[in-house]
Design a protein around this motif. Structure first.
Motif, mmCIF file in Angstrom:
data_model
loop_
_atom_site.group_PDB
_atom_site.id
_atom_site.type_symbol
_atom_site.label_atom_id
_atom_site.label_comp_id
_atom_site.label_asym_id
_atom_site.label_seq_id
_atom_site.Cartn_x
_atom_site.Cartn_y
_atom_site.Cartn_z
ATOM 1 N N LEU A 66 0.813 -1.215 0.000
ATOM 2 C CA LEU A 66 0.000 0.000 0.000
ATOM 3 C C LEU A 66 0.846 1.264 0.000
ATOM 4 N N VAL A 67 2.021 1.194 0.586
ATOM 5 C CA VAL A 67 2.925 2.349 0.548
ATOM 6 C C VAL A 67 3.385 2.581 -0.888
ATOM 7 N N LYS A 68 3.704 1.504 -1.564
ATOM 8 C CA LYS A 68 4.118 1.607 -2.968
ATOM 9 C C LYS A 68 2.965 2.131 -3.825
ATOM 10 N N MET A 69 1.758 1.665 -3.553
ATOM 11 C CA MET A 69 0.589 2.136 -4.287
ATOM 12 C C MET A 69 0.373 3.630 -4.045
ATOM 13 N N GLN A 126 -9.956 4.442 -0.211
ATOM 14 C CA GLN A 126 -10.587 3.840 0.962
ATOM 15 C C GLN A 126 -9.705 2.777 1.605
ATOM 16 N N GLU A 127 -9.033 1.986 0.806
ATOM 17 C CA GLU A 127 -8.151 0.952 1.347
ATOM 18 C C GLU A 127 -7.016 1.582 2.150
ATOM 19 N N MET A 128 -6.475 2.664 1.639
ATOM 20 C CA MET A 128 -5.408 3.364 2.351
ATOM 21 C C MET A 128 -5.925 3.983 3.646
ATOM 22 N N GLN A 184 4.561 2.701 9.646
ATOM 23 C CA GLN A 184 4.057 2.333 8.325
ATOM 24 C C GLN A 184 2.966 3.307 7.871
ATOM 25 N N LYS A 185 2.168 3.768 8.820
ATOM 26 C CA LYS A 185 1.143 4.763 8.500
ATOM 27 C C LYS A 185 1.787 6.079 8.064
ATOM 28 N N ALA A 186 2.807 6.500 8.797
ATOM 29 C CA ALA A 186 3.522 7.733 8.432
ATOM 30 C C ALA A 186 4.156 7.588 7.054
ATOM 31 N N ASN A 246 3.590 9.852 3.736
ATOM 32 C CA ASN A 246 4.754 10.429 3.074
ATOM 33 C C ASN A 246 4.788 10.055 1.589
ATOM 34 N N ALA A 247 4.443 8.804 1.300
ATOM 35 C CA ALA A 247 4.483 8.318 -0.074
ATOM 36 C C ALA A 247 3.465 9.009 -0.970
ATOM 37 N N LEU A 248 2.372 9.486 -0.394
ATOM 38 C CA LEU A 248 1.354 10.198 -1.180
ATOM 39 C C LEU A 248 1.923 11.463 -1.807
#
Length: 205
Positions: free
Chosen positions: A39-42, A51-53, A66-68, A72-74
């Protein structure tokens, strides 16, 4: 003539930073250390919260770092983003809040961290509100390295236009606090510090 030259050079540097957004919030891509998480990669690829994120960000079984990393990845855009609004609407529905505005006080520390960090990246030119939300998260989770370092980035963003030394000091304080829980990947810490240390020389001018 020399004074005039350095004045022009300073203006150009400041202007370039405004255009290319070279700042604490936009130049610390620590999610690179978490791309093994799908999900981070996505999030990095899509740049828009789905919604999944959102479920990932509110899942009590997911670690806070992992949430942070997902936030950050967004990433960010010069013209701004609206991921914080998406997350706000998700929280309103998830908890069935009947209020007009999201009741910040009802969120847990992890949710506050995610919301504040999303706001920071959505509108890094106006970081004060985001910083206040993150400081709220810090009061709930004072021993989390993740929350401390993300808050330090936000504080540094606020200080960006006035005191570059403080940008480094905020990060240094977190780095030197050995009492914090090590809930952040060392590789991610290195990515942050490799950039923020560039401001250290400002403390000796």
């Amino acid at each position: 003539m020399k004074i005039k030259f350095f004045t022009i050079l300073y203006v150009l540097l400041v202007f370039s930073q405004g255009v290319f957004a070279d700042s604490p919030a936009t130049s610390t891509p620590f999610s690179e250390a978490y791309l093994d998480i799908p999900l981070v990669k996505m999030a990095q690829e899509q740049g828009v919260l789905n919604q999944e994120m959102c479920r990932f960000l509110t899942d009590l079984n997911i670690s806070i770092d992992q949430k942070a990393a997902l936030v950050n990845a967004l990433g960010w855009k010069f013209e701004g983003k609206k991921n914080a609004e998406i997350f706000t609407q998700f929280l309103m529905k998830k908890y069935r809040f009947q209020t007009k505005n999201l009741p910040i006080y009802a969120l847990n520390g992890s949710e506050l961290m995610c919301l504040g960090y999303l706001k920071l990246l959505d509108d890094y030119f106006h970081p004060l509100e985001a910083m206040k939300i993150l400081e709220g998260a810090l009061k709930i989770k004072p021993n989390s390295f993740t929350v401390n370092i993300v808050t330090a980035i936000a504080r540094g963003q606020v200080a960006f236009d006035t005191d570059w030394c403080q940008i480094w000091r905020f990060a240094e304080t977190v780095l030197n606090n050995k009492s914090l829980n090590e809930d952040f990947r060392p590789e991610a810490t290195s990515i942050i510090m490799d950039y923020l240390i560039l401001y250290r020389d400002s403390c000796f001018e």
